[in-house]
Design a protein around this motif. Structure first.
Motif, PDB file in Angstrom:
ATOM      1  N   PHE A 194       0.976  -1.194   0.026  1.00 26.51           N
ATOM      2  CA  PHE A 194       0.196   0.039   0.063  1.00 26.51           C
ATOM      3  C   PHE A 194       0.953   1.122   0.062  1.00 26.51           C
ATOM      4  N   ASP A 195       0.348   2.252  -0.484  1.00 28.66           N
ATOM      5  CA  ASP A 195       1.088   3.441  -0.749  1.00 28.66           C
ATOM      6  C   ASP A 195       0.974   4.121   0.762  1.00 28.66           C
ATOM      7  N   ILE A 196       0.058   4.031   1.436  1.00 34.18           N
ATOM      8  CA  ILE A 196      -0.052   4.661   2.798  1.00 34.18           C
ATOM      9  C   ILE A 196      -0.682   3.444   3.813  1.00 34.18           C
ATOM     10  N   VAL A 197       0.220   3.294   4.655  1.00 30.32           N
ATOM     11  CA  VAL A 197      -0.588   2.409   5.822  1.00 30.32           C
ATOM     12  C   VAL A 197      -0.791   3.452   6.865  1.00 30.32           C
ATOM     13  N   HIS A 198      -2.048   3.323   7.210  1.00 26.92           N
ATOM     14  CA  HIS A 198      -2.463   4.335   8.079  1.00 26.92           C
ATOM     15  C   HIS A 198      -3.042   3.745   9.489  1.00 26.92           C
ATOM     16  N   THR A 199      -2.431   4.438  10.425  1.00 26.39           N
ATOM     17  CA  THR A 199      -2.966   3.691  11.785  1.00 26.39           C
ATOM     18  C   THR A 199      -3.377   5.079  12.790  1.00 26.39           C
ATOM     19  N   GLU A 200      -4.411   5.011  13.352  1.00 25.22           N
ATOM     20  CA  GLU A 200      -4.607   6.305  14.304  1.00 25.22           C
ATOM     21  C   GLU A 200      -5.211   5.765  15.721  1.00 25.22           C
ATOM     22  N   GLN A 201      -4.681   6.107  16.525  1.00 23.97           N
ATOM     23  CA  GLN A 201      -4.881   5.628  17.866  1.00 23.97           C
ATOM     24  C   GLN A 201      -5.102   4.038  17.981  1.00 23.97           C
ATOM     25  N   VAL A 202      -4.040   3.361  17.581  1.00 19.70           N
ATOM     26  CA  VAL A 202      -4.092   1.794  17.505  1.00 19.70           C
ATOM     27  C   VAL A 202      -2.982   1.234  18.288  1.00 19.70           C
ATOM     28  N   PHE A 203      -1.615   1.768  18.111  1.00 17.80           N
ATOM     29  CA  PHE A 203      -0.403   1.030  18.813  1.00 17.80           C
ATOM     30  C   PHE A 203      -0.551   1.160  20.438  1.00 17.80           C
ATOM     31  N   GLU A 204      -1.148   1.943  20.815  1.00 20.59           N
ATOM     32  CA  GLU A 204      -1.343   1.997  22.519  1.00 20.59           C
ATOM     33  C   GLU A 204      -2.195   0.930  23.224  1.00 20.59           C
ATOM     34  N   HIS A 205      -2.944   0.360  22.158  1.00 18.60           N
ATOM     35  CA  HIS A 205      -3.920  -0.673  22.476  1.00 18.60           C
ATOM     36  C   HIS A 205      -3.253  -2.122  22.658  1.00 18.60           C
ATOM     37  N   LEU A 206      -2.239  -2.270  22.013  1.00 19.98           N
ATOM     38  CA  LEU A 206      -1.942  -3.494  21.452  1.00 19.98           C
ATOM     39  C   LEU A 206      -0.812  -4.251  22.396  1.00 19.98           C
ATOM     40  N   THR A 207      -1.171  -5.615  22.782  1.00 24.13           N
ATOM     41  CA  THR A 207      -0.503  -6.211  23.836  1.00 24.13           C
ATOM     42  C   THR A 207       0.907  -6.497  23.236  1.00 24.13           C
ATOM     43  N   ASP A 208       1.081  -6.764  21.791  1.00 20.73           N
ATOM     44  CA  ASP A 208       2.500  -6.839  21.100  1.00 20.73           C
ATOM     45  C   ASP A 208       2.639  -5.927  19.949  1.00 20.73           C
ATOM     46  N   PRO A 209       2.923  -4.917  20.263  1.00 20.84           N
ATOM     47  CA  PRO A 209       3.149  -3.830  19.225  1.00 20.84           C
ATOM     48  C   PRO A 209       4.071  -4.003  18.260  1.00 20.84           C
ATOM     49  N   ALA A 210       5.083  -4.958  18.578  1.00 22.89           N
ATOM     50  CA  ALA A 210       6.499  -5.253  17.808  1.00 22.89           C
ATOM     51  C   ALA A 210       5.937  -6.068  16.822  1.00 22.89           C
ATOM     52  N   ALA A 211       5.092  -6.853  17.001  1.00 16.27           N
ATOM     53  CA  ALA A 211       4.568  -7.779  15.876  1.00 16.27           C
ATOM     54  C   ALA A 211       3.800  -7.299  14.967  1.00 16.27           C
ATOM     55  N   VAL A 212       2.816  -6.372  15.341  1.00 15.33           N
ATOM     56  CA  VAL A 212       1.881  -5.654  14.277  1.00 15.33           C
ATOM     57  C   VAL A 212       2.782  -4.763  13.587  1.00 15.33           C
ATOM     58  N   PHE A 213       3.775  -4.246  14.156  1.00 12.77           N
ATOM     59  CA  PHE A 213       4.633  -3.210  13.520  1.00 12.77           C
ATOM     60  C   PHE A 213       5.327  -3.860  12.625  1.00 12.77           C
ATOM     61  N   ALA A 214       5.930  -4.991  12.644  1.00 10.07           N
ATOM     62  CA  ALA A 214       6.566  -5.720  11.847  1.00 10.07           C
ATOM     63  C   ALA A 214       5.693  -6.194  10.513  1.00 10.07           C
ATOM     64  N   MET A 215       4.454  -6.567  10.892  1.00 10.91           N
ATOM     65  CA  MET A 215       3.433  -6.796   9.711  1.00 10.91           C
ATOM     66  C   MET A 215       3.034  -5.606   8.775  1.00 10.91           C
TER      67      MET A 215
END
Length: 355
Positions: A203-224
Motif C-alpha cells: 500500500f502507498d499509505i499504511v494508516h494507523t490512528e490511535q492503535v498502537f497504544e492498545h496492542l499487547t504485542d506492538p512489535a509484531a503488529v509493526f513488523a506486519m
C-alpha cells in the motif's frame, strides 16, 4: 474501542509466562515481563498498585461510568503496574487484558451502542476537513494523486478516516472480522482483506490512528505493517504522547478520575491519558518508534502533529464561534507538542523506507 478488540486477534499471540484469573475459571490478564518493543529486561517500575486501590478503582469508574457498566469483580486482585524500558524508553502496563477480558471490556464496560453513537457524533464538518488536511499531507509526501493511491486503514473502527479517503478518490482497504463491520465497510466503498491477503498486498499509505497504544504485542503488529508498505510509500502512526506522565506519576501518583470525563479540560493532567488503565497499554516516544523503524529499514521522517486546518463558516455566528474554538484548540495543541516539554515526543510519526 471495540475495533481494537478485534485488532488483538490480528496481532501475534500475547505473552504467556504469567496469567491471572479474577474468577479462577479463565485467564483475564497476562503479564509482560519484557519490553513489548525491544524485548529488553532492563525495566524500571514507575508506579505499582492494584485495580482494587482507591486511585485506580476511582479512575476506572470515572472513565467508564458514562460508557457502560464496570464489573469490579473481574479486576479484583489484579496488579496495575507501570514500567519503563531503560533501553528504548517505552512506558507500558505490565498486566494486559487477554481476549476474554477484552470481551468484557468492549461489550460491558463499554456499551457498543453508546460507542457507535459517539463515533457517529464525531462525523462533523470540522472533523472531515481536518482529516482531509492530514491525508492531504500524506499525499504530498508520496507525490501521488488520490485516484492513484492505495491506503490500508488499520484500525478501521466506524470509518471516520476511511470515509474521507474514499471520498477523496483513494482505493481504501481495511482488516475486520465482525460481519456487521464488514458489511458497513463495503457499504462505504472499503475493501476488507483477511490476513493472507494482507501479506500479499502493498500500500502507498499504511494508516494507523490511535492503535498502537492498545496492542499487547506492538512489535509484531509493526513488523506486519512494515511489510505492507509499497515502494515510495509511508507508514503513519498516531498515538497518545508520553508528555509529562513520568513527572505526574512521580509527583502525584495516579489520579482517581479520568481526563476523558472532564473533556480534557485539566491541563498537564491530560497526560495521564498515556496510561489509561485497561486500554492504553503502551506509551511511545520518538526513541521507541525509531527503534522499531530502524529494525525494519524505515526512517522517521517527521514528528509533526499534522494538519490543523478547519473550515470557518462565517454564514452562521454559532457555527463560526464553534469552528474558531476548534481551530484554536488544534493550533494550541500543535504549538504545545512542538515547543512544550518533550517536544520530540509528538505522538504522530511518518515513516518511510531508508533511501
Amino acid at each position: 474501542m471495540e475495533h481494537l478488540h478485534r485488532l488483538q486477534a490480528v496481532a501475534a499471540a500475547p505473552p504467556t509466562p504469567e496469567t491471572f484469573s479474577a474468577s479462577g475459571e479463565s485467564p483475564l490478564f497476562v503479564a509482560r515481563k519484557h519490553c513489548p518493543v525491544c524485548d529488553g529486561d532492563r525495566l524500571t517500575t514507575l508506579y505499582e498498585s492494584t485495580y482494587d486501590s482507591p486511585p485506580i478503582r476511582g479512575h476506572v469508574e470515572s472513565h467508564y461510568r458514562s460508557q457502560g457498566q464496570v464489573d469490579h469483580a473481574l479486576l479484583r486482585g489484579v496488579d496495575f503496574t507501570i514500567l519503563e524500558c531503560r533501553d528504548c524508553a517505552l512506558i507500558f502496563q505490565k498486566m494486559v487484558p487477554t481476549p476474554e477480558m477484552m470481551h468484557h471490556l468492549y461489550d460491558r464496560f463499554i456499551d457498543p451502542e453508546k460507542l457507535k453513537a459517539y463515533e457517529q457524533s464525531r462525523l462533523t464538518l470540522d472533523n472531515h476537513h481536518d482529516v482531509a488536511a492530514r491525508l492531504g499531507r500524506l499525499l504530498l509526501r508520496i507525490g501521488k494523486e488520490p485516484k492513484d493511491t492505495t491506503l490500508l486503514d488499520f484500525g478501521f473502527g466506524y470509518g471516520r478516516w476511511a470515509r474521507v479517503a474514499v471520498g477523496m478518490g483513494m482505493k481504501v482497504f481495511a482488516t475486520e472480522i465482525s460481519p456487521e463491520k464488514i458489511a458497513f465497510a463495503r457499504s462505504i466503498g472499503v475493501t476488507i482483506l483477511d490476513e493472507a491477503e494482507l501479506e500479499r498486498r502493498r500500500f502507498d499509505i499504511v494508516h494507523t490512528e490511535q492503535v498502537f497504544e492498545h496492542l499487547t504485542d506492538p512489535a509484531a503488529v509493526f513488523a506486519m505493517l512494515a511489510r505492507c508498505i509499497a515502494p515510495g510509500g509511508v507508514l503513519k502512526l498516531a498515538m497518545p504522547r508520553q508528555g509529562r506522565i513520568r513527572q505526574l506519576i512521580a509527583r502525584h501518583g495516579f489520579i482517581d478520575w479520568s481526563p476523558y470525563e472532564r473533556d480534557f479540560r485539566c491541563g498537564a493532567f491530560n497526560d495521564y491519558n498515556a496510561m489509561l488503565p485497561l486500554e492504553h497499554l503502551n506509551a511511545f516516544c520518538r526513541r521507541s518508534v525509531e527503534l522499531l523503524a530502524d529494525r525494519h529499514g524505515l526512517v522517521v521522517e517527521t514528528g509533526s502533529y499534522g494538519g490543523s486546518a478547519v473550515l470557518l463558516d462565517a454564514a452562521d455566528r454559532g457555527r463560526l464561534l464553534a469552528s474558531a474554538r476548534h481551530s484554536a484548540r488544534r493550533l494550541l495543541k500543535d504549538i504545545y507538542v512542538r515547543l512544550g516539554p518533550g517536544r520530540a515526543d509528538t505522538g504522530s510519526y511518518v515513516l518511510a523506507r531508508k533511501p
